[in-house]
Design a protein around this motif. Sequence first.
Motif, PDB file in Angstrom:
ATOM      1  N   LYS A   1       1.389  -1.635  -0.068  1.00  0.00           N
ATOM      2  CA  LYS A   1      -0.277   0.005   0.059  1.00  0.00           C
ATOM      3  C   LYS A   1       1.125   1.229   0.178  1.00  0.00           C
ATOM      4  N   PHE A   2       0.572   2.198  -1.323  1.00  0.00           N
ATOM      5  CA  PHE A   2       0.984   3.221  -1.203  1.00  0.00           C
ATOM      6  C   PHE A   2       0.554   4.510  -1.018  1.00  0.00           C
ATOM      7  N   VAL A   3       1.060   5.260  -0.168  1.00  0.00           N
ATOM      8  CA  VAL A   3       0.713   6.843   0.366  1.00  0.00           C
ATOM      9  C   VAL A   3       1.668   7.374  -0.723  1.00  0.00           C
ATOM     10  N   VAL A   4       0.018   8.150  -1.402  1.00  0.00           N
ATOM     11  CA  VAL A   4       0.697   9.056  -3.037  1.00  0.00           C
ATOM     12  C   VAL A   4       0.154   9.943  -2.115  1.00  0.00           C
ATOM     13  N   ASP A   5       0.942  11.142  -3.006  1.00  0.00           N
ATOM     14  CA  ASP A   5       0.314  11.712  -2.546  1.00  0.00           C
ATOM     15  C   ASP A   5       0.605  13.729  -3.571  1.00  0.00           C
ATOM     16  N   SER A   6       1.157  13.319  -4.913  1.00  0.00           N
ATOM     17  CA  SER A   6       1.319  13.871  -5.884  1.00  0.00           C
ATOM     18  C   SER A   6       1.196  12.410  -6.911  1.00  0.00           C
ATOM     19  N   PRO A   7       0.339  13.023  -8.424  1.00  0.00           N
ATOM     20  CA  PRO A   7       0.934  12.328  -9.190  1.00  0.00           C
ATOM     21  C   PRO A   7       2.514  11.466 -10.133  1.00  0.00           C
ATOM     22  N   GLN A   8       3.439  13.225  -8.990  1.00  0.00           N
ATOM     23  CA  GLN A   8       4.919  12.840  -9.715  1.00  0.00           C
ATOM     24  C   GLN A   8       5.181  11.407  -8.697  1.00  0.00           C
ATOM     25  N   ASP A   9       4.734  11.186  -8.020  1.00  0.00           N
ATOM     26  CA  ASP A   9       4.995  10.140  -6.619  1.00  0.00           C
ATOM     27  C   ASP A   9       4.775   8.210  -7.176  1.00  0.00           C
ATOM     28  N   LEU A  10       4.790   8.484  -8.783  1.00  0.00           N
ATOM     29  CA  LEU A  10       4.218   7.362  -9.049  1.00  0.00           C
ATOM     30  C   LEU A  10       5.290   6.616  -9.754  1.00  0.00           C
ATOM     31  N   SER A  11       6.150   7.431 -10.432  1.00  0.00           N
ATOM     32  CA  SER A  11       7.805   7.425 -10.448  1.00  0.00           C
ATOM     33  C   SER A  11       8.656   6.054  -9.814  1.00  0.00           C
ATOM     34  N   GLU A  12       8.424   6.626  -8.055  1.00  0.00           N
ATOM     35  CA  GLU A  12       8.419   6.421  -7.472  1.00  0.00           C
ATOM     36  C   GLU A  12       7.907   4.856  -7.051  1.00  0.00           C
ATOM     37  N   VAL A  13       6.852   4.090  -6.866  1.00  0.00           N
ATOM     38  CA  VAL A  13       6.089   3.195  -6.747  1.00  0.00           C
ATOM     39  C   VAL A  13       6.429   2.262  -8.548  1.00  0.00           C
ATOM     40  N   LEU A  14       7.110   3.239  -9.240  1.00  0.00           N
ATOM     41  CA  LEU A  14       6.663   1.937  -9.780  1.00  0.00           C
ATOM     42  C   LEU A  14       8.496   1.491 -10.120  1.00  0.00           C
ATOM     43  N   ASP A  15       9.454   1.998  -9.963  1.00  0.00           N
ATOM     44  CA  ASP A  15      10.442   1.959  -9.510  1.00  0.00           C
ATOM     45  C   ASP A  15      11.091   0.465  -8.010  1.00  0.00           C
ATOM     46  N   LEU A  16       9.933   0.160  -7.134  1.00  0.00           N
ATOM     47  CA  LEU A  16      10.325  -0.093  -6.158  1.00  0.00           C
ATOM     48  C   LEU A  16       9.124  -1.759  -6.379  1.00  0.00           C
ATOM     49  N   VAL A  17       8.701  -1.539  -7.432  1.00  0.00           N
ATOM     50  CA  VAL A  17       7.365  -2.767  -7.891  1.00  0.00           C
ATOM     51  C   VAL A  17       8.184  -3.296  -9.452  1.00  0.00           C
ATOM     52  N   GLN A  18       9.189  -2.460  -9.765  1.00  0.00           N
ATOM     53  CA  GLN A  18      10.197  -3.335 -11.080  1.00  0.00           C
ATOM     54  C   GLN A  18      11.407  -3.903 -10.234  1.00  0.00           C
ATOM     55  N   ASN A  19      11.806  -3.507  -9.431  1.00  0.00           N
ATOM     56  CA  ASN A  19      13.103  -3.718  -8.787  1.00  0.00           C
ATOM     57  C   ASN A  19      12.884  -4.754  -7.641  1.00  0.00           C
ATOM     58  N   TYR A  20      11.816  -4.455  -6.936  1.00  0.00           N
ATOM     59  CA  TYR A  20      11.147  -5.678  -6.141  1.00  0.00           C
ATOM     60  C   TYR A  20      10.439  -7.363  -6.818  1.00  0.00           C
ATOM     61  N   ASP A  21      10.135  -7.068  -7.956  1.00  0.00           N
ATOM     62  CA  ASP A  21       9.109  -7.529  -8.843  1.00  0.00           C
ATOM     63  C   ASP A  21       8.011  -7.883  -7.912  1.00  0.00           C
ATOM     64  N   ILE A  22       7.245  -7.061  -7.695  1.00  0.00           N
ATOM     65  CA  ILE A  22       6.228  -6.869  -6.477  1.00  0.00           C
ATOM     66  C   ILE A  22       4.674  -6.891  -7.815  1.00  0.00           C
ATOM     67  N   PRO A  23       3.859  -8.230  -7.819  1.00  0.00           N
ATOM     68  CA  PRO A  23       3.262  -8.812  -8.563  1.00  0.00           C
ATOM     69  C   PRO A  23       2.057  -7.195  -8.487  1.00  0.00           C
ATOM     70  N   SER A  24       1.637  -6.588  -9.911  1.00  0.00           N
ATOM     71  CA  SER A  24       0.941  -6.164 -10.032  1.00  0.00           C
ATOM     72  C   SER A  24      -0.010  -5.580  -9.125  1.00  0.00           C
ATOM     73  N   ASP A  25      -0.772  -6.897  -9.282  1.00  0.00           N
ATOM     74  CA  ASP A  25      -2.621  -7.296  -8.566  1.00  0.00           C
ATOM     75  C   ASP A  25      -1.952  -7.099  -7.364  1.00  0.00           C
ATOM     76  N   LYS A  26      -1.171  -6.517  -6.170  1.00  0.00           N
ATOM     77  CA  LYS A  26      -0.633  -7.174  -5.263  1.00  0.00           C
ATOM     78  C   LYS A  26      -0.304  -5.846  -4.533  1.00  0.00           C
ATOM     79  N   VAL A  27      -0.509  -4.210  -5.407  1.00  0.00           N
ATOM     80  CA  VAL A  27      -0.065  -3.371  -5.221  1.00  0.00           C
ATOM     81  C   VAL A  27      -1.412  -2.185  -5.172  1.00  0.00           C
ATOM     82  N   TYR A  28      -1.932  -1.425  -4.206  1.00  0.00           N
ATOM     83  CA  TYR A  28      -2.724  -0.294  -3.559  1.00  0.00           C
ATOM     84  C   TYR A  28      -1.873   1.197  -3.601  1.00  0.00           C
TER      85      TYR A  28
END
Length: 252
Positions: free
Chosen positions: A181-208
């Motif tokens: 569960k990622f706390v998002v404050d602005s659209p610019q935060d998405l790049s950080e989320v995508l980096d973490l999801v990719q770097n740690y191979d987190i399934p997209s259906d487990k991301v909120y």
Amino acid sequence: MTTKLKLARLNDGPEIFYTIQGEGKNLGFPSIFVRLSLCNLYCVWCDTDYTWNWQHTPYPHLRDTEPGYQKYDKAQHIVMMEVEALMEAVGQHPCKHVVITGGEPLVQHKALLPFAQRLKSEGYFIEYETNGTIIPNEALDIYSDQYNVSIKLSNAGVLTEERIRPEAISFFAQSSKSYFKFVVDSPQDLSEVLDLVQNYDIPSDKVYLMPQGTSQALLRQKQQWLVALCKEQGFRYTDRLHIHIYGDKRGV
């Protein structure tokens, strides 16, 4: 030696209450919340700052500009509880779903083991709200059913090396019990989320993705573009349902 846990104080007792889960995978599910004190981070927008923003610490907070706001006296905001007292408090509610939250509950992961063992022996489901920086010991993990892992982004105002702990994130990413569960404050935060999801191979259906905010107005302000980002990336949107129902209050 008797093991005691440090709980947040609410009025004259511990912060243990029966409500619905307001966030993440189990949104809307009736749950007993057990709020532990202490945290190893210092998020600037944290809505449970009474679990860590102690007197004589240097951490800033969004509430610093509020008239009358001041850091908390640690001794006055912690309740020490043994397992029997905890089980008695939890057992007063007609529910078998427990959310152990904080603060950061895994700061006390060693002391949590006897409580978790008792809960499981009596048929409780246990989920943890964690910031993903501490690996629970193997014994505690056995008695855990779900981890709601909220890795902090730069919008939290926490140093990168303190909020991003690769070994811990890898542990949770590889656990079938984890949801992110990622706390998002602005659209610019998405790049950080995508980096973490990719770097740690987190399934997209487990991301909120969840909007940062402690008022209905602020949450609604961010809903449209955040839902759009979820649709683009195949992530799930989670609101903060308790804020819409009860407002920014404790014990609900």
